[in-house]
Design a protein around this motif. Structure first.
Motif, PDB file in Angstrom:
ATOM      1  N   ALA A  54      -8.966   8.191 -10.683  1.00  0.00           N
ATOM      2  CA  ALA A  54     -10.073   8.485  -9.843  1.00  0.00           C
ATOM      3  C   ALA A  54      -9.700   8.094  -8.107  1.00  0.00           C
ATOM      4  N   ALA A  55      -8.837   7.840  -7.475  1.00  0.00           N
ATOM      5  CA  ALA A  55      -8.162   7.706  -6.647  1.00  0.00           C
ATOM      6  C   ALA A  55      -8.461   9.102  -5.649  1.00  0.00           C
ATOM      7  N   LYS A  56      -7.597   9.756  -6.317  1.00  0.00           N
ATOM      8  CA  LYS A  56      -7.277  11.397  -5.654  1.00  0.00           C
ATOM      9  C   LYS A  56      -8.740  11.865  -5.941  1.00  0.00           C
ATOM     10  N   LEU A  57      -9.467  12.262  -6.590  1.00  0.00           N
ATOM     11  CA  LEU A  57     -10.884  12.704  -6.627  1.00  0.00           C
ATOM     12  C   LEU A  57     -11.196  11.776  -6.074  1.00  0.00           C
ATOM     13  N   ALA A  58     -11.295  10.644  -5.284  1.00  0.00           N
ATOM     14  CA  ALA A  58     -12.234  10.017  -4.798  1.00  0.00           C
ATOM     15  C   ALA A  58     -11.578  10.597  -2.518  1.00  0.00           C
ATOM     16  N   GLY A  59     -10.444  10.900  -3.258  1.00  0.00           N
ATOM     17  CA  GLY A  59     -10.599  11.517  -1.333  1.00  0.00           C
ATOM     18  C   GLY A  59      -9.760  10.304  -0.876  1.00  0.00           C
ATOM     19  N   LEU A  60      -9.221   9.437  -1.559  1.00  0.00           N
ATOM     20  CA  LEU A  60      -7.946   8.325  -0.902  1.00  0.00           C
ATOM     21  C   LEU A  60      -6.100   8.918  -0.444  1.00  0.00           C
ATOM     22  N   THR A  61      -6.143   8.377   0.489  1.00  0.00           N
ATOM     23  CA  THR A  61      -4.863   8.632   0.804  1.00  0.00           C
ATOM     24  C   THR A  61      -4.086   7.989   0.670  1.00  0.00           C
ATOM     25  N   SER A  62      -4.046   6.417   0.352  1.00  0.00           N
ATOM     26  CA  SER A  62      -3.029   5.444  -0.172  1.00  0.00           C
ATOM     27  C   SER A  62      -4.088   4.102  -1.020  1.00  0.00           C
ATOM     28  N   VAL A  63      -2.947   3.939  -1.354  1.00  0.00           N
ATOM     29  CA  VAL A  63      -3.581   3.044  -2.764  1.00  0.00           C
ATOM     30  C   VAL A  63      -2.991   1.098  -2.941  1.00  0.00           C
ATOM     31  N   PRO A  64      -3.475   0.220  -2.831  1.00  0.00           N
ATOM     32  CA  PRO A  64      -2.721  -1.260  -3.049  1.00  0.00           C
ATOM     33  C   PRO A  64      -2.318  -0.964  -4.863  1.00  0.00           C
ATOM     34  N   CYS A  65      -0.458  -1.531  -4.451  1.00  0.00           N
ATOM     35  CA  CYS A  65       0.502  -1.062  -5.578  1.00  0.00           C
ATOM     36  C   CYS A  65       0.952  -2.324  -6.488  1.00  0.00           C
ATOM     37  N   LEU A  66       1.268  -3.363  -6.967  1.00  0.00           N
ATOM     38  CA  LEU A  66       1.824  -3.895  -6.891  1.00  0.00           C
ATOM     39  C   LEU A  66       3.389  -3.519  -7.568  1.00  0.00           C
ATOM     40  N   ILE A  67       4.375  -3.721  -6.829  1.00  0.00           N
ATOM     41  CA  ILE A  67       5.843  -3.622  -7.023  1.00  0.00           C
ATOM     42  C   ILE A  67       6.222  -4.302  -7.879  1.00  0.00           C
ATOM     43  N   SER A  68       6.336  -3.871  -9.419  1.00  0.00           N
ATOM     44  CA  SER A  68       6.909  -5.168 -10.863  1.00  0.00           C
ATOM     45  C   SER A  68       8.958  -4.019 -10.837  1.00  0.00           C
ATOM     46  N   SER A  69       9.290  -5.112 -10.946  1.00  0.00           N
ATOM     47  CA  SER A  69      11.287  -5.057 -11.589  1.00  0.00           C
ATOM     48  C   SER A  69      11.254  -4.941 -13.166  1.00  0.00           C
ATOM     49  N   LEU A  70      10.012  -5.751 -13.762  1.00  0.00           N
ATOM     50  CA  LEU A  70      10.231  -5.161 -14.931  1.00  0.00           C
ATOM     51  C   LEU A  70      10.927  -6.573 -15.350  1.00  0.00           C
ATOM     52  N   THR A 113       0.230  -1.226 -11.329  1.00  0.00           N
ATOM     53  CA  THR A 113       1.269  -1.774 -10.721  1.00  0.00           C
ATOM     54  C   THR A 113       2.229  -0.564 -11.232  1.00  0.00           C
ATOM     55  N   VAL A 114       3.073  -0.066 -10.053  1.00  0.00           N
ATOM     56  CA  VAL A 114       4.414   0.678 -10.110  1.00  0.00           C
ATOM     57  C   VAL A 114       5.893   0.120 -10.361  1.00  0.00           C
ATOM     58  N   LEU A 115       6.901   1.046 -10.340  1.00  0.00           N
ATOM     59  CA  LEU A 115       7.696   0.281 -11.394  1.00  0.00           C
ATOM     60  C   LEU A 115       8.449   0.064  -9.495  1.00  0.00           C
ATOM     61  N   ALA A 116      10.048  -0.748  -9.403  1.00  0.00           N
ATOM     62  CA  ALA A 116      10.479  -0.740  -8.247  1.00  0.00           C
ATOM     63  C   ALA A 116      10.691   0.893  -7.347  1.00  0.00           C
ATOM     64  N   ASP A 117      10.958   1.929  -7.925  1.00  0.00           N
ATOM     65  CA  ASP A 117      10.583   2.939  -7.652  1.00  0.00           C
ATOM     66  C   ASP A 117      10.243   2.853  -6.309  1.00  0.00           C
ATOM     67  N   THR A 164       0.777  -1.454   0.237  1.00  0.00           N
ATOM     68  CA  THR A 164       0.135  -0.299  -0.076  1.00  0.00           C
ATOM     69  C   THR A 164       0.381   1.165  -0.046  1.00  0.00           C
ATOM     70  N   LEU A 165       0.698   2.331  -1.219  1.00  0.00           N
ATOM     71  CA  LEU A 165       1.667   3.486  -1.105  1.00  0.00           C
ATOM     72  C   LEU A 165       0.921   4.891  -0.909  1.00  0.00           C
ATOM     73  N   PRO A 166       1.807   5.720  -0.804  1.00  0.00           N
ATOM     74  CA  PRO A 166       0.453   6.973  -0.669  1.00  0.00           C
ATOM     75  C   PRO A 166       0.470   7.606  -1.794  1.00  0.00           C
ATOM     76  N   VAL A 167      -1.099   8.286  -2.446  1.00  0.00           N
ATOM     77  CA  VAL A 167      -1.071   8.406  -3.682  1.00  0.00           C
ATOM     78  C   VAL A 167      -0.678   9.762  -4.028  1.00  0.00           C
ATOM     79  N   LYS A 168      -0.110  10.351  -2.777  1.00  0.00           N
ATOM     80  CA  LYS A 168       0.501  11.587  -3.136  1.00  0.00           C
ATOM     81  C   LYS A 168       1.437  11.229  -3.768  1.00  0.00           C
ATOM     82  N   GLN A 169       2.712  10.360  -3.313  1.00  0.00           N
ATOM     83  CA  GLN A 169       4.081   9.937  -4.427  1.00  0.00           C
ATOM     84  C   GLN A 169       3.977   9.270  -5.475  1.00  0.00           C
TER      85      GLN A 169
END
Length: 79
Positions: free
Chosen positions: A61-77, A44-48, A5-10
């Protein structure tokens, strides 16, 4: 891939995203769904842990809905 789970703002979309959706597209219907049900499919986000390579519309949509964090799959490609 690892689920985190990562912060939307980052998070930001990859600059070379080949999304078929235009910038500024209305995602209000998706935002309503996110408010009601949350994010069902992780982004899906890069390893960074900042660059979104899949899920640009869900991020907006998450930003518009006011979410502060979202589930992410971390991919190293390499996964």
């Amino acid at each position: 891939m690892k689920l985190k789970t990562l912060p939307v703002k980052q998070l930001h979309p990859h600059p070379l995203s080949l999304s078929v959706y235009g910038q500024g597209e209305d995602v209000s219907d998706l935002a309503e769904s996110v408010r009601a049900h949350g994010i069902r499919t992780p982004l899906t986000v890069l390893a960074d842990e900042r660059t979104v390579i899949k899920g640009k519309r869900r991020l907006e949509a998450a930003k518009l809905a006011g979410l502060t964090s979202v589930p992410c799959l971390i991919s190293s490609l390499m996964d």
